[in-house]
Design a protein around this motif. Structure first.
Motif, PDB file in Angstrom:
ATOM      1  N   THR A   1       2.654  -2.332   7.692  1.00 36.95           N
ATOM      2  CA  THR A   1       2.693  -3.688   7.140  1.00 36.95           C
ATOM      3  C   THR A   1       1.317  -4.198   6.737  1.00 36.95           C
ATOM      4  OG1 THR A   1       2.912  -4.259   9.474  1.00 36.95           O
ATOM      5  CG2 THR A   1       4.798  -4.663   8.076  1.00 36.95           C
ATOM      6  N   ASN A   2       0.274  -3.737   7.431  1.00 39.39           N
ATOM      7  CA  ASN A   2      -1.029  -4.341   7.175  1.00 39.39           C
ATOM      8  C   ASN A   2      -1.870  -3.643   6.142  1.00 39.39           C
ATOM      9  OD1 ASN A   2      -0.448  -6.269   8.983  1.00 39.39           O
ATOM     10  ND2 ASN A   2      -1.672  -5.427  10.656  1.00 39.39           N
ATOM     11  N   THR A   3      -1.496  -2.432   5.749  1.00 34.86           N
ATOM     12  CA  THR A   3      -2.381  -1.707   4.851  1.00 34.86           C
ATOM     13  C   THR A   3      -2.195  -2.180   3.422  1.00 34.86           C
ATOM     14  OG1 THR A   3      -2.086   0.182   6.294  1.00 34.86           O
ATOM     15  CG2 THR A   3      -3.127   0.596   4.192  1.00 34.86           C
ATOM     16  N   ASP A   4      -3.318  -2.423   2.807  1.00 35.12           N
ATOM     17  CA  ASP A   4      -3.292  -2.906   1.438  1.00 35.12           C
ATOM     18  C   ASP A   4      -3.191  -1.720   0.490  1.00 35.12           C
ATOM     19  OD1 ASP A   4      -5.935  -4.126  -0.708  1.00 35.12           O
ATOM     20  OD2 ASP A   4      -3.765  -4.119  -1.004  1.00 35.12           O
ATOM     21  N   SER A   5      -2.144  -1.697  -0.297  1.00 37.40           N
ATOM     22  CA  SER A   5      -1.927  -0.502  -1.117  1.00 37.40           C
ATOM     23  C   SER A   5      -2.287  -0.699  -2.570  1.00 37.40           C
ATOM     24  CB  SER A   5      -0.467  -0.076  -1.012  1.00 37.40           C
ATOM     25  OG  SER A   5       0.342  -1.070  -1.579  1.00 37.40           O
ATOM     26  N   SER A   6      -3.183  -1.613  -2.852  1.00 35.71           N
ATOM     27  CA  SER A   6      -3.502  -1.834  -4.259  1.00 35.71           C
ATOM     28  C   SER A   6      -4.378  -0.711  -4.817  1.00 35.71           C
ATOM     29  CB  SER A   6      -4.194  -3.179  -4.450  1.00 35.71           C
ATOM     30  OG  SER A   6      -5.278  -3.263  -3.558  1.00 35.71           O
ATOM     31  N   LYS A   7      -5.115  -0.042  -3.922  1.00 34.61           N
ATOM     32  CA  LYS A   7      -5.937   1.068  -4.411  1.00 34.61           C
ATOM     33  C   LYS A   7      -5.412   2.373  -3.823  1.00 34.61           C
ATOM     34  CE  LYS A   7      -8.900  -1.212  -6.813  1.00 34.61           C
ATOM     35  NZ  LYS A   7     -10.161  -1.743  -6.314  1.00 34.61           N
ATOM     36  N   THR A   8      -5.896   3.469  -4.380  1.00 35.03           N
ATOM     37  CA  THR A   8      -5.402   4.779  -3.945  1.00 35.03           C
ATOM     38  C   THR A   8      -5.635   5.021  -2.465  1.00 35.03           C
ATOM     39  OG1 THR A   8      -6.131   5.548  -6.101  1.00 35.03           O
ATOM     40  CG2 THR A   8      -5.396   7.214  -4.568  1.00 35.03           C
ATOM     41  N   ALA A   9      -6.770   4.577  -1.930  1.00 35.46           N
ATOM     42  CA  ALA A   9      -7.079   4.850  -0.527  1.00 35.46           C
ATOM     43  C   ALA A   9      -5.993   4.277   0.371  1.00 35.46           C
ATOM     44  CB  ALA A   9      -8.437   4.276  -0.172  1.00 35.46           C
ATOM     45  N   GLY A  10      -5.648   3.009   0.113  1.00 37.93           N
ATOM     46  CA  GLY A  10      -4.605   2.379   0.918  1.00 37.93           C
ATOM     47  C   GLY A  10      -3.268   3.075   0.738  1.00 37.93           C
ATOM     48  N   SER A  11      -2.962   3.435  -0.494  1.00 41.25           N
ATOM     49  CA  SER A  11      -1.696   4.114  -0.752  1.00 41.25           C
ATOM     50  C   SER A  11      -1.646   5.446  -0.043  1.00 41.25           C
ATOM     51  CB  SER A  11      -1.506   4.338  -2.252  1.00 41.25           C
ATOM     52  OG  SER A  11      -1.619   3.132  -2.936  1.00 41.25           O
ATOM     53  N   ALA A  12      -2.798   6.128   0.027  1.00 42.39           N
ATOM     54  CA  ALA A  12      -2.826   7.417   0.724  1.00 42.39           C
ATOM     55  C   ALA A  12      -2.463   7.224   2.186  1.00 42.39           C
ATOM     56  CB  ALA A  12      -4.198   8.058   0.593  1.00 42.39           C
ATOM     57  N   VAL A  13      -3.013   6.194   2.804  1.00 40.97           N
ATOM     58  CA  VAL A  13      -2.715   5.936   4.213  1.00 40.97           C
ATOM     59  C   VAL A  13      -1.247   5.566   4.384  1.00 40.97           C
ATOM     60  CG1 VAL A  13      -3.219   4.433   6.157  1.00 40.97           C
ATOM     61  CG2 VAL A  13      -5.070   5.251   4.727  1.00 40.97           C
ATOM     62  N   LEU A  14      -0.752   4.692   3.503  1.00 39.73           N
ATOM     63  CA  LEU A  14       0.658   4.293   3.587  1.00 39.73           C
ATOM     64  C   LEU A  14       1.578   5.491   3.411  1.00 39.73           C
ATOM     65  CD1 LEU A  14       1.256   0.922   1.757  1.00 39.73           C
ATOM     66  CD2 LEU A  14       1.728   1.515   4.105  1.00 39.73           C
ATOM     67  N   TYR A  15       1.227   6.334   2.489  1.00 42.63           N
ATOM     68  CA  TYR A  15       2.025   7.525   2.222  1.00 42.63           C
ATOM     69  C   TYR A  15       2.117   8.394   3.466  1.00 42.63           C
ATOM     70  CZ  TYR A  15       3.058  12.091   0.065  1.00 42.63           C
ATOM     71  OH  TYR A  15       3.597  13.307  -0.260  1.00 42.63           O
ATOM     72  N   GLU A  16       0.966   8.614   4.089  1.00 40.25           N
ATOM     73  CA  GLU A  16       0.968   9.445   5.292  1.00 40.25           C
ATOM     74  C   GLU A  16       1.784   8.761   6.386  1.00 40.25           C
ATOM     75  OE1 GLU A  16      -0.805  12.281   4.796  1.00 40.25           O
ATOM     76  OE2 GLU A  16      -0.057  13.125   6.659  1.00 40.25           O
ATOM     77  N   THR A  17       1.682   7.441   6.460  1.00 40.33           N
ATOM     78  CA  THR A  17       2.459   6.713   7.471  1.00 40.33           C
ATOM     79  C   THR A  17       3.952   6.922   7.248  1.00 40.33           C
ATOM     80  OG1 THR A  17       0.749   5.025   7.288  1.00 40.33           O
ATOM     81  CG2 THR A  17       2.672   4.480   8.602  1.00 40.33           C
ATOM     82  N   VAL A  18       4.364   6.796   5.989  1.00 38.08           N
ATOM     83  CA  VAL A  18       5.787   6.979   5.683  1.00 38.08           C
ATOM     84  C   VAL A  18       6.233   8.382   6.087  1.00 38.08           C
ATOM     85  CG1 VAL A  18       7.401   7.248   3.773  1.00 38.08           C
ATOM     86  CG2 VAL A  18       5.897   5.275   3.855  1.00 38.08           C
ATOM     87  N   LEU A  19       5.431   9.383   5.759  1.00 38.40           N
ATOM     88  CA  LEU A  19       5.797  10.758   6.113  1.00 38.40           C
ATOM     89  C   LEU A  19       5.938  10.895   7.619  1.00 38.40           C
ATOM     90  CD1 LEU A  19       3.562  12.920   3.749  1.00 38.40           C
ATOM     91  CD2 LEU A  19       6.002  12.517   3.597  1.00 38.40           C
ATOM     92  N   THR A  20       5.023  10.259   8.333  1.00 33.59           N
ATOM     93  CA  THR A  20       5.092  10.348   9.794  1.00 33.59           C
ATOM     94  C   THR A  20       6.337   9.654  10.321  1.00 33.59           C
ATOM     95  OG1 THR A  20       2.695  10.394   9.874  1.00 33.59           O
ATOM     96  CG2 THR A  20       3.821   9.866  11.917  1.00 33.59           C
ATOM     97  N   ILE A  21       6.612   8.452   9.817  1.00 33.37           N
ATOM     98  CA  ILE A  21       7.785   7.720  10.303  1.00 33.37           C
ATOM     99  C   ILE A  21       9.047   8.533  10.090  1.00 33.37           C
ATOM    100  CG2 ILE A  21       9.239   5.709   9.923  1.00 33.37           C
ATOM    101  CD1 ILE A  21       6.763   4.119   9.261  1.00 33.37           C
TER     102      ILE A  21
END
Lengths: 791, 154
Positions: free
Chosen positions: A276-296
């Motif tokens: 919920t807290n990661t800002d995905s406007s740039k690639t770095a944030g999206s990379a973290v969100l992506y990994e989070t989704v894969l983990t979930i």
């Protein structure tokens, strides 16, 4: 002139070479000079010479003579030599070269060097090209360095250990104790290296994995620190604090949480927080969100979290960044089986991505769309998929077509829709469909008996428009041949009425026959269809005859054979043409004949297998074996007798082979002895009597005698018979197929019944004839056979 | 783990190659050929990810150079884009407004920087500052030694 300028000078010269030949010349000169220099004793410019050689190597020229120089330079005490020497080792030496072993000792010494930069060179080289032997030799050193107090060395030692574990997995146990302590480091480089090493160890050894599950709380703490910490200039990337480390920790958590409820529970909160807290406007944030989704999605997370993850992916789908859209679709593809409903919610966006100009995105969208098709959304999805098919890139066409067929087969709401869909695909992408499509479609059409008229009208129209798509043309020809009469009748409620004359139809088929676009099998279809029409049309039979006879001298062997056989049907066997070319029975998909060209073994047992062969082998596989199934009956095998009866074709063959004998048989059957007769059929002035000639316990010979009391001749007279399973039937050739009027002549046919099991004799007889311009067909059952007079 | 990292120009000339897996020379040449053809053929408005054999290829174009790396199945492609970007930033910091010529004429420096950033296909250091400091220190060490060696008193 200092040596390093010489390197740049050489590069300049090489770049200014105008042709490949000139460049080769320059390089050959330089290599010769370098080789000479290498042979000289110790001189100050050695490192630069090697650097020049490495440049030449990068251009693609051979540089293996530099390998020993690398070894020498690595052993030199000077840092600049070592630097270039180790670089050369990484570029020119790999574990397959023998020279690589020679540097093991140097590396070992350098690992304990006083300067950390020399140590780092050695570590880097070992991690890049260390062979299994080198790794085994030097692993204890690396383990020692893992415990060093210098973070710079620790982080490199950790990654070197990763390489060692990859090369020699058993050595993993050596590093397990020391790496745990590294998790309490503050230095991000060391932390990162430690996480990578732990990941590698856990992936290879399930016991280590269990042990490291206890580290989950620690990892969660570190993550929390990263996510909630304020701005750190050293590690900040677009507002995210050290995304590289975050992603690696998430990946480790994924491995630890898989298949473990306790571990998964411990990380639920953290994952929700990051999501919920990661800002995905740039690639770095999206990379973290992506990994989070894969983990979930991979651990045993609670359903609320999973929904959150799928929603993140859905949000990604709407992102302007193409990369993020692509990523989200790859992830959705992975979870579409398990979380089908959640993904369905985003179906609209996915379908929109079918129109994306990027080919990779299109491919992903296609696969996802096909996975999302269900009974509920089949109509709308199919509309989208068909639109996609007409504009999709050629490399995706075959995949799209086969996907559409599968979906249509599984979820077709109605047969008409199914046929329409297949026709649509054939018209847009007929060239890319698989070969089984044609027989599958034909089978489908035969089962939809109420749609025959509609189908043939549509196919005719499609054929007239375009004859380039071979699959479509083949199906169209087959249908026109089969249902041509419905086409000519012209009235069909479901399509607009159109006047189709016999000439039009024959024109269409002739065009297919003569077109250079038609493949040989397509032309075969067309020829057979033309032939079939001869029984379904009235006026243009001569035209058909002429078409067929032309192909009797065709170069293509298949066509020629067919044409010759059809010609024979016209000439010698005209009386059985109608029966041969009548409507096909409904093809059963799982019938034994439904194999590619394999004819069931029983049929081959035909006793009189002579020219002309029954002209059925040329048809599509299923109909061919269907008719062969019918032949089976006559061949005297154990096939159950169906009302589809013994065709006269085998009678034709028997006529050929035993011409003389049959006549004799016939004559024998017509002996005017007072044998018992029974009238089996009497209608329209046509009478068929059954006469029993011979009657033993296991065999009966009967003769069927047909007579005609009307004023006109009865033409096209044929008899067909069927008997129960346990009895075998053999029909001899009839004496003719015209029964003269007013009782002036008879048509007789001898039938042999073989009854080894002494079952009750029963027979079903079908009578077909033309009388006074109308075709008549009747079936009668004969239950009692007259017993012959005991002589 | 990253399997390899390639830098090539728009004409397909190789400027840097780093292999994190041992491969025969012929194999390497073939891969370079395949990568250059595939990446150079891509439409500029397509996404930066490709599928090749069983690897994920991530590429990014910076001015006249293409940075191309190959990842394994479990690696994060978006992060790889960040890795490529980080490397370009490091080069930029070192050379000051780096351009292709800098990398051509100082290729060994480009390698040294890469070796401070990546090791064994994994990231070594996530702090730009730390890497810049280490490179500086190594360069100083090299020069010091040379000066020392070339002094007449030695």
């Amino acid at each position: 002139m200092t040596p390093s300028v010489r390197l740049q000078e050489m590069i300049r010269i090489i770049r200014s070479a105008r042709t490949q030949g000139e460049e080769r010349g320059v390089i050959q000169r330089e290599c010769a000079a370098i080789r000479a220099q290498f042979r000289q004793a110790d001189n100050g410019g050695r490192s630069h010479n090697l650097a020049k050689l490495l440049y030449v190597h990068m251009l693609g020229y051979p540089a293996h003579f530099g390998q020993m120089e690398c070894v020498r330079l690595i052993a030199s005490p000077r840092y600049s030599d070592k630097r270039v020497g180790y670089l050369g080792a990484m570029m020119l030496l790999d574990e397959k070269q023998d020279a690589s072993l020679l540097i093991t000792n140097s590396i070992k010494n350098d690992l304990s060097h006083s300067s950390q930069y020399v140590q780092s060179l050695a570590l880097c080289t070992l991690a890049c090209m260390g062979s299994s032997e080198m790794c085994r030799d030097l692993a204890p050193e690396i383990e020692r360095l893992l415990k060093s107090s210098n973070s710079y060395i620790k982080k490199k030692a950790a990654l070197c250990a990763v390489h060692i574990v990859r090369k020699v997995p058993e050595l993993g146990e050596m590093f397990t104790p020391s790496v745990r302590a590294l998790l309490s480091e503050k230095n991000h480089g060391v932390l990162h290296g430690a996480v990578v090493l732990i990941t590698e160890l856990c992936e290879r050894n399930p016991e280590t994995l269990d042990a490291f599950r206890k580290a989950v709380p620690e990892l969660v703490q570190i993550m929390k620190g990263l996510v909630t910490s304020g701005y750190s200039p050293e590690h900040n990337v677009a507002g995210i604090s050290d995304p590289f480390l975050q992603v690696r920790i998430l990946r480790l958590l994924r491995i630890l949480g898989r298949n473990s409820d306790t571990a998964s529970d411990a990380m639920n909160d953290l994952l929700a927080q990051v999501a919920t807290n990661t800002d995905s406007s740039k690639t770095a944030g999206s990379a973290v969100l992506y990994e989070t989704v894969l983990t979930i999605m991979d651990i045993k997370s609670e359903s609320g979290l999973r929904v959150l993850a799928v929603n993140i992916l859905g949000r990604f789908l709407l992102n302007n960044d193409r990369n993020i859209r692509y990523i989200s679709m790859t992830s959705l593809q992975k979870i579409v089986q398990t979380d089908h409903n959640a993904v369905q919610r985003h179906r609209g966006t996915i379908v929109d991505c079918l129109k994306d100009p990027d080919a990779s995105v299109k491919r992903r969208a296609l696969e996802l769309s096909l996975a999302l098709v269900s009974a509920a959304n089949i109509r709308s999805m199919m509309k989208e998929l068909l639109t996609f098919l007409s504009s999709c890139p050629p490399e995706l066409r075959a995949h799209a077509a086969s996907g559409i067929f599968n979906a249509a087969e599984r979820y077709a709401p109605s047969q008409r829709w199914h046929i329409d869909t297949i026709l649509h695909v054939l018209t847009t992408a007929g060239g890319d469909v698989r070969d089984e499509t044609v027989p599958n479609l034909i089978q489908l059409i035969t089962t939809a008996s109420d749609l025959h008229s509609y189908t043939v009208h549509k196919l005719y129209r499609a054929l007239v428009t375009d004859i380039s798509q071979q699959s479509l043309v083949q199906v169209a020809c087959w249908c026109i041949g089969e249902y041509g009469d419905l086409l000519l009748k012209g009235d069909c409620e479901e399509t607009e009425p159109a006047e189709v004359t016999e000439d039009d139809v024959l024109d269409a088929l002739e065009t297919v026959l003569q077109s250079h676009m038609s493949s040989p099998s397509t032309r075969a279809f067309a020829l057979t269809a033309t032939m079939k029409l001869s029984t379904r049309i009235r006026d243009n039979i001569d035209r058909i005859r002429s078409i067929v006879s032309i192909y009797g001298s065709c170069i293509d062997l298949e066509l020629q054979q067919r044409a010759v056989e059809y010609n024979a049907l016209f000439k010698k066997y005209d009386h059985m043409r109608a029966a041969v070319l009548e409507r096909m029975p409904v093809i059963d998909k799982s019938s034994p004949g439904h194999t590619n060209g394999e004819i069931p073994g029983g049929t081959v047992k035909e006793p009189e297998q002579l020219k002309p062969k029954p002209p059925v082998t040329g048809l599509t596989q299923q109909p061919a074996s269907q008719v062969c199934d019918l032949l089976d009956l006559l061949g005297g095998t154990d096939k159950p007798s169906e009302p589809s009866l013994a065709p006269p074709t085998t009678a034709a063959t028997s006529t050929n082979s035993t011409v003389g004998g049959d006549l004799l048989d016939l004559l024998g059957g017509l002996e005017p002895t007072p044998v018992p007769t029974v009238t089996v059929y009497e209608k329209n002035g046509v009478m068929v009597k059954l006469q029993c000639d011979k009657h033993t316990d296991t065999a009966v010979t009967i003769t069927l005698i047909a007579s005609n009391s009307t004023e006109n001749d009865v033409t096209n007279f044929t008899l067909q018979a069927a008997v129960p399973k346990s009895i075998q039937l053999q029909m001899k050739a009839p004496s003719g197929d015209v029964i003269p009027a007013q009782g002036m002549g008879h048509v007789t046919q001898t039938v042999l019944l073989h009854n080894p099991s002494k079952a009750t004799l029963k027979m079903r007889v079908r009578v077909c004839y033309s009388s006074q311009g109308t075709m008549c067909q009747d079936t009668v059952q004969v239950d009692s056979f007259p017993s012959p007079v005991e002589n | 783990m990253m399997r390899f990292l390639l830098l090539f120009s728009r004409q397909g000339k190789l400027r840097l190659q780093k292999w994190f897996l041992p491969l025969p020379e012929r194999e390497k040449k073939k891969i370079i050929r395949d990568m250059t053809t595939m990446v150079l053929a891509r439409n500029p408005r397509t996404c930066n990810f490709l599928h090749w054999k069983d690897l994920k290829i991530v590429y990014k174009r910076y001015a006249s150079l293409y940075f191309c790396c190959a990842l394994e199945e479990q690696d994060n492609e978006l992060l790889a884009l960040e890795v490529l970007h980080r490397y370009v930033e490091l080069l930029d910091k070192y050379f000051g407004n780096v351009c292709e010529l800098d990398i051509i004429f100082n290729f060994e420096k480009a390698y040294f920087i890469l070796d401070e950033f990546l090791m064994g296909g994994e990231i070594q250091e996530t702090s730009k500052l730390t890497i810049a400091k280490s490179i500086e220190a190594s360069d100083m060490l090299q020069e010091t030694m040379e000066e020392y060696m070339s002094k007449p008193a030695f």
